[in-house]
Write a protein that holds these residues in place. Structure first.
Motif, PDB file in Angstrom:
ATOM      1  N   PHE A 123      31.117  35.298  39.311  1.00 52.49           N
ATOM      2  CA  PHE A 123      31.283  35.415  40.760  1.00 52.49           C
ATOM      3  C   PHE A 123      32.638  36.007  41.128  1.00 52.49           C
ATOM      4  O   PHE A 123      32.794  36.590  42.205  1.00 52.49           O
ATOM      5  CB  PHE A 123      31.100  34.060  41.436  1.00 52.49           C
ATOM      6  CG  PHE A 123      29.654  33.673  41.598  1.00 52.49           C
ATOM      7  CD1 PHE A 123      28.822  34.400  42.426  1.00 52.49           C
ATOM      8  CD2 PHE A 123      29.128  32.599  40.909  1.00 52.49           C
ATOM      9  CE1 PHE A 123      27.483  34.065  42.570  1.00 52.49           C
ATOM     10  CE2 PHE A 123      27.792  32.245  41.050  1.00 52.49           C
ATOM     11  CZ  PHE A 123      26.965  32.984  41.875  1.00 52.49           C
ATOM     12  N   LEU A 124      33.634  35.868  40.242  1.00 53.89           N
ATOM     13  CA  LEU A 124      34.926  36.514  40.470  1.00 53.89           C
ATOM     14  C   LEU A 124      34.843  38.019  40.234  1.00 53.89           C
ATOM     15  O   LEU A 124      35.730  38.771  40.641  1.00 53.89           O
ATOM     16  CB  LEU A 124      35.993  35.916  39.549  1.00 53.89           C
ATOM     17  CG  LEU A 124      36.675  34.633  40.019  1.00 53.89           C
ATOM     18  CD1 LEU A 124      37.580  34.089  38.917  1.00 53.89           C
ATOM     19  CD2 LEU A 124      37.466  34.857  41.288  1.00 53.89           C
ATOM     20  N   THR A 125      33.769  38.444  39.553  1.00 49.78           N
ATOM     21  CA  THR A 125      33.594  39.861  39.247  1.00 49.78           C
ATOM     22  C   THR A 125      32.839  40.587  40.347  1.00 49.78           C
ATOM     23  O   THR A 125      33.284  41.623  40.842  1.00 49.78           O
ATOM     24  CB  THR A 125      32.840  40.027  37.911  1.00 49.78           C
ATOM     25  OG1 THR A 125      33.557  39.330  36.892  1.00 49.78           O
ATOM     26  CG2 THR A 125      32.728  41.495  37.532  1.00 49.78           C
ATOM     27  N   LYS A 126      31.694  40.029  40.736  1.00 49.07           N
ATOM     28  CA  LYS A 126      30.922  40.661  41.802  1.00 49.07           C
ATOM     29  C   LYS A 126      29.904  39.671  42.363  1.00 49.07           C
ATOM     30  O   LYS A 126      29.315  38.888  41.607  1.00 49.07           O
ATOM     31  CB  LYS A 126      30.206  41.912  41.299  1.00 49.07           C
ATOM     32  CG  LYS A 126      29.951  42.932  42.394  1.00 49.07           C
ATOM     33  CD  LYS A 126      29.625  44.290  41.822  1.00 49.07           C
ATOM     34  CE  LYS A 126      29.548  45.316  42.953  1.00 49.07           C
ATOM     35  NZ  LYS A 126      29.144  46.635  42.453  1.00 49.07           N
ATOM     36  N   ILE A 127      29.685  39.741  43.668  1.00 49.10           N
ATOM     37  CA  ILE A 127      28.769  38.817  44.334  1.00 49.10           C
ATOM     38  C   ILE A 127      27.341  38.993  43.822  1.00 49.10           C
ATOM     39  O   ILE A 127      26.563  38.039  43.769  1.00 49.10           O
ATOM     40  CB  ILE A 127      28.816  39.018  45.866  1.00 49.10           C
ATOM     41  CG1 ILE A 127      30.206  38.688  46.402  1.00 49.10           C
ATOM     42  CG2 ILE A 127      27.776  38.140  46.559  1.00 49.10           C
ATOM     43  CD1 ILE A 127      30.651  37.272  46.194  1.00 49.10           C
ATOM     44  N   SER A 128      26.970  40.202  43.428  1.00 45.58           N
ATOM     45  CA  SER A 128      25.599  40.463  42.959  1.00 45.58           C
ATOM     46  C   SER A 128      25.276  39.716  41.667  1.00 45.58           C
ATOM     47  O   SER A 128      24.125  39.705  41.231  1.00 45.58           O
ATOM     48  CB  SER A 128      25.379  41.960  42.762  1.00 45.58           C
ATOM     49  OG  SER A 128      26.330  42.498  41.870  1.00 45.58           O
ATOM     50  N   TYR A 129      26.256  39.072  41.070  1.00 43.51           N
ATOM     51  CA  TYR A 129      26.027  38.213  39.905  1.00 43.51           C
ATOM     52  C   TYR A 129      25.015  37.121  40.237  1.00 43.51           C
ATOM     53  O   TYR A 129      24.324  36.615  39.346  1.00 43.51           O
ATOM     54  CB  TYR A 129      27.364  37.602  39.476  1.00 43.51           C
ATOM     55  CG  TYR A 129      27.294  36.595  38.350  1.00 43.51           C
ATOM     56  CD1 TYR A 129      27.156  37.001  37.028  1.00 43.51           C
ATOM     57  CD2 TYR A 129      27.395  35.232  38.612  1.00 43.51           C
ATOM     58  CE1 TYR A 129      27.105  36.079  35.999  1.00 43.51           C
ATOM     59  CE2 TYR A 129      27.351  34.305  37.596  1.00 43.51           C
ATOM     60  CZ  TYR A 129      27.208  34.728  36.287  1.00 43.51           C
ATOM     61  OH  TYR A 129      27.167  33.805  35.269  1.00 43.51           O
ATOM     62  N   ILE A 130      24.909  36.797  41.521  1.00 39.30           N
ATOM     63  CA  ILE A 130      23.966  35.757  41.952  1.00 39.30           C
ATOM     64  C   ILE A 130      22.526  36.139  41.626  1.00 39.30           C
ATOM     65  O   ILE A 130      21.673  35.266  41.415  1.00 39.30           O
ATOM     66  CB  ILE A 130      24.123  35.467  43.464  1.00 39.30           C
ATOM     67  CG1 ILE A 130      23.438  34.149  43.816  1.00 39.30           C
ATOM     68  CG2 ILE A 130      23.567  36.621  44.303  1.00 39.30           C
ATOM     69  CD1 ILE A 130      23.698  33.691  45.232  1.00 39.30           C
TER      70      ILE A 130
END
Length: 203
Positions: A123-130
């Motif tokens: 989640f610190l990398t990119k919101i699309s990780y969700i």
């Protein structure tokens, strides 16, 4: 992303900026491609480990890793100064690998702690990780036959521990960079998720 002459803050979480910033300080801003190249090498190792975990066959794992090596898009991603090419796949692969080990060794709680760390890193990398988290959750539900009550009662301590670590990590992130967090939330709130003509679809 990291050049000090630009004052704009990226609307994405800060991992990529931190990583490129470290490379800029330790080496030079002209060599930022070192970062994605390094993470692509880590991705190669993780692809082998995940394939080995899934198949249980070293030959299959080696072939999978070789396919990654000869893939033109993987090569481009390893030299591309962005987030999606190497950083985000790293956390997705690492989370998947840790998850497999947690399932195999449920009593070894360090895998649980590592899972929480990898999720925070994602989640610190990119919101699309969700999107990956949703897919992984669906996989777990399918494997368990959607028997949520049984699964929750069996792993209640582990679930609350992960949630607690995630909340703690989120609070720390908010305290460290509240302005960026506000920008990320605003970016996500106005994201054109259903514009299929946009290059940012589900970015």
């Amino acid at each position: 992303i990291v050049d000090p002459q630009f004052q704009e803050i990226s609307p994405h979480p800060p991992f990529a900026e931190w990583t490129y910033g470290v490379i800029g300080i330790l080496i030079n801003l002209d060599y930022l491609r070192v970062a994605p190249m390094f993470f692509s090498l880590l991705n190669l190792v993780l692809i082998y480990l995940v394939s080995l975990k899934i198949s249980g066959n070293k030959k299959t794992a080696i072939i999978t890793a070789l396919l990654f090596i000869i893939n033109a898009y993987a090569l481009i991603a390893s030299l591309q100064i962005d987030i999606d090419g190497a950083f985000l796949p790293f956390f997705i692969l690492l989370t998947y690998y840790v998850y497999f080990n947690l399932v195999s060794y449920p009593k070894k709680f360090y895998w649980l702690g590592l899972l929480a760390v990898t999720i925070i890193g994602g989640f610190l990398t990119k919101i699309s990780y969700i999107l990956f988290i949703i897919a992984l959750t669906l996989e777990i539900l399918i494997q368990k036959g959607f028997n949520l009550k049984h699964y929750f009662s069996k792993y209640v301590k582990q679930i609350f521990l992960i949630l607690g670590l995630l909340v703690l990590g989120s609070v720390m992130i908010c305290l460290l960079d509240f302005h960026r967090l506000k920008l990320v939330i605003d970016y996500a709130a106005h994201f054109k998720g259903f514009n299929f003509g946009s290059r940012a679809y589900f970015e």
